[in-house]
Design a protein around this motif. Sequence first.
Motif, PDB file in Angstrom:
ATOM      1  N   GLU A 278       0.814  -1.143  -0.073  1.00  0.00           N
ATOM      2  CA  GLU A 278       0.108   0.016   0.010  1.00  0.00           C
ATOM      3  C   GLU A 278       0.878   1.028   0.012  1.00  0.00           C
ATOM      4  O   GLU A 278       0.619   2.240  -0.783  1.00  0.00           O
ATOM      5  CB  GLU A 278      -1.040  -0.123   1.300  1.00  0.00           C
ATOM      6  CG  GLU A 278      -1.961   1.120   0.996  1.00  0.00           C
ATOM      7  CD  GLU A 278      -2.949   0.829   2.354  1.00  0.00           C
ATOM      8  OE1 GLU A 278      -3.349  -0.166   2.608  1.00  0.00           O
ATOM      9  OE2 GLU A 278      -3.367   1.930   2.787  1.00  0.00           O
TER      10      GLU A 278
ATOM     11  N   GLN B 101      -6.435  -3.717  -4.483  1.00  0.00           N
ATOM     12  CA  GLN B 101      -6.968  -3.181  -3.038  1.00  0.00           C
ATOM     13  C   GLN B 101      -6.265  -1.746  -3.031  1.00  0.00           C
ATOM     14  O   GLN B 101      -6.895  -0.947  -2.689  1.00  0.00           O
ATOM     15  CB  GLN B 101      -6.831  -3.957  -1.983  1.00  0.00           C
ATOM     16  CG  GLN B 101      -7.986  -5.065  -2.091  1.00  0.00           C
ATOM     17  CD  GLN B 101      -7.860  -6.249  -0.919  1.00  0.00           C
ATOM     18  OE1 GLN B 101      -6.996  -5.964  -0.073  1.00  0.00           O
ATOM     19  NE2 GLN B 101      -8.567  -7.153  -1.198  1.00  0.00           N
TER      20      GLN B 101
ATOM     21  N   LYS C 213      -7.902   1.884  -3.430  1.00  0.00           N
ATOM     22  CA  LYS C 213      -8.246   2.656  -2.331  1.00  0.00           C
ATOM     23  C   LYS C 213      -7.279   3.919  -2.552  1.00  0.00           C
ATOM     24  O   LYS C 213      -8.035   5.294  -2.278  1.00  0.00           O
ATOM     25  CB  LYS C 213      -7.187   2.170  -0.987  1.00  0.00           C
ATOM     26  CG  LYS C 213      -7.132   2.857   0.197  1.00  0.00           C
ATOM     27  CD  LYS C 213      -6.688   2.171   1.562  1.00  0.00           C
ATOM     28  CE  LYS C 213      -6.585   2.855   2.507  1.00  0.00           C
ATOM     29  NZ  LYS C 213      -5.709   2.039   3.545  1.00  0.00           N
TER      30      LYS C 213
END
Length: 495
Positions: A447, A487, A491
């Motif tokens: 991330e 993901q 996001k």
Amino acid sequence: MVKLSSLTRTLLRYRIVHDKDVNIVSITSDSRTVQPGSLFVALSGYTVDGHNYVLESVEKGAVAVLLERPNPQVRVPQIVVPDSHLASAIVADAFYGHPSDRLRMIGVTGTNGKTTVTHLIERVLADAGKVPGVCGTLGARFAGRAVELNNTTPFPVELHGILNDMALAGCTHGVMEVSSHALERRQNAGVQYKVAVFTNLTQDHLDFHGTMEAYLAAKGKLFSRLGNAYGGHRGDMSYGVLNADDAASTYLAAQTVVECVTYGIENDADVRAKGLHIGPDGLACDVHTWLGDGHLQMSLTGRFNAYNALAAIAVGLIEGIPLEQILESLRGIAGVPGRLERVAGNHPFTVLVDYSHTPDSLENALDTIHEFAKGRVICIVGCGGDRDKGKRPIMARIACEKSDLAVLTSDNPRTEDPEAILDDMEAGVKDANYAYQRILDRALAIESAISVAQPDDVVLIAGKGHETYQIIGRTKHHFDDREVAKQAINKRFNG
Ligand SMILES: CC(=O)N[C@H]1[C@@H](OP(=O)(O)OP(=O)(O)OC[C@H]2O[C@@H](n3ccc(=O)[nH]c3=O)[C@H](O)[C@@H]2O)O[C@H](CO)[C@@H](O)[C@@H]1O[C@H](C)C(=O)N[C@@H](C)C(=O)N[C@H](CCC(=O)O)C(=O)O
Ligand SMILES: Nc1ncnc2c1ncn2[C@@H]1O[C@H](COP(=O)(O)OP(=O)(O)OP(=O)(O)O)[C@@H](O)[C@H]1O
Ligand SMILES: N[C@H](CCC[C@H](N)C(=O)O)C(=O)O
Ligand SMILES: [Mg+2]
């Protein structure tokens, strides 16, 4: 179903406790898959001893046991052998009626590229009307079936069972990855290869083999075990396929009496690429072979994939497939799961998931990316626990040297302390002035990298490729780099 006596006849050194001939309906070395009528094989494991499951297996219906130390608690026939691992290969091969004799077996060994090469060979054979079965890191697949495997090369009982299933399903060829662990443990005893392929040798698995010399010697066993004869007639002969640009090939050629075909880019070879062009969408080169010349174009990219393609071309030619047809097949291959696999989406940068978990493969992946990256290169990498510790600082250094930002994180920590693995990695980069982050949690590491990626950057998520799990302690948790990356992208762009 076979008689136990017909199986013990294949062994020389054994004794039977509670001698009685019984019918064997299946054979397994895992008590969890014992059925009534099974022969259970107790293997002395590395962390667990299969002898601990003898009683359980008999309670579940095993009618005989093959083991090294008899168990006084059970009353079924116990075949006591000096080495249950080797004996299990001999007995399983006999139980299944020597399945590898019913297939043309192609074994691929080497540090990197085995999965890719087997995948390419599969396609080349299938397009030529043959029926290949494949067995390796991605599992076994044949005749529309997919079987999950714990190991790249299964243990003997499972391996001979899979080869039998392939032969029964009508496969003509068995294409398998042969790991150095498997060669050292003689997991593939009984498999007669028609073609043995070597990809390359670089550092890995020194925890298991100790030295590079021992590691090379393990690889050499695939070649020495081609035997001292080379087959009866053309079409039934065995051959070796060697990388002319890897120094280890000289040693490997000396291990066998069969004819070896070489492939390469730098050095003179029987299958040689010239004028290699590497681009973001693939590679192209001229291919010169002992059976004619052609032009290769593939959507797999990177110099290393040119080597993988050359190895597959050599095998195709050995199998009698015309060069033009082989090249056509390679042209049609979209990619190999988890090997420089692009994470699809509309994001303005590129995210690649790659199974590079060795210094050499990481370096190759980053070098290839640099050939086409227009922006920065960001690399997320970790190293597996309970595996070669020596590669950790080297991989961290390669990640830092060859990218603009490296994020050091966890791979599969297994039973090791994940922070300690990261300490080992960091030891390779601490003193230099590198831009790197240390983020233990792999999902957060991905991330973080994706949150700073700019248009035209390339984010490489290295080490786990196709894996859909993360092993922490002894537990496998669901984890897929491709899903986590998606993901993170969602996001960032959709809140
Ligand atoms: C450290 C190691 O090599 N472990 C291997 C070893 O596991 P182990 O000793 O812990 O034993 P185990 O499988 O848990 O149990 C031992 C025996 O008891 C049996 N058992 C176990 C539990 C039970 O309830 N009942 C039972 O009967 C097992 O079936 C087995 O026969 O024996 C198992 C097979 O029975 C292997 O699957 C396992 O490989 C693990 C998964 C592994 O990760 N191995 C790596 C090192 C490996 O082999 N890698 C190579 C190459 C990779 C590469 O090319 O890069 C590979 O070919 O995969
Ligand atoms: N011929 C090659 N030479 C060097 N690196 C390669 C080669 N082919 C692939 N690689 C790199 O190594 C990674 C692993 O490739 P692949 O899965 O084909 O190898 P493998 O030998 O099957 O690995 P494993 O031993 O883990 O099963 C790829 O993601 C790529 O980065
Ligand atoms: N077949 C290799 C895979 C390593 C993959 C990497 N993700 C890791 O866990 O180290 C091994 O068992 O060493
Ligand atoms: Mg593999």
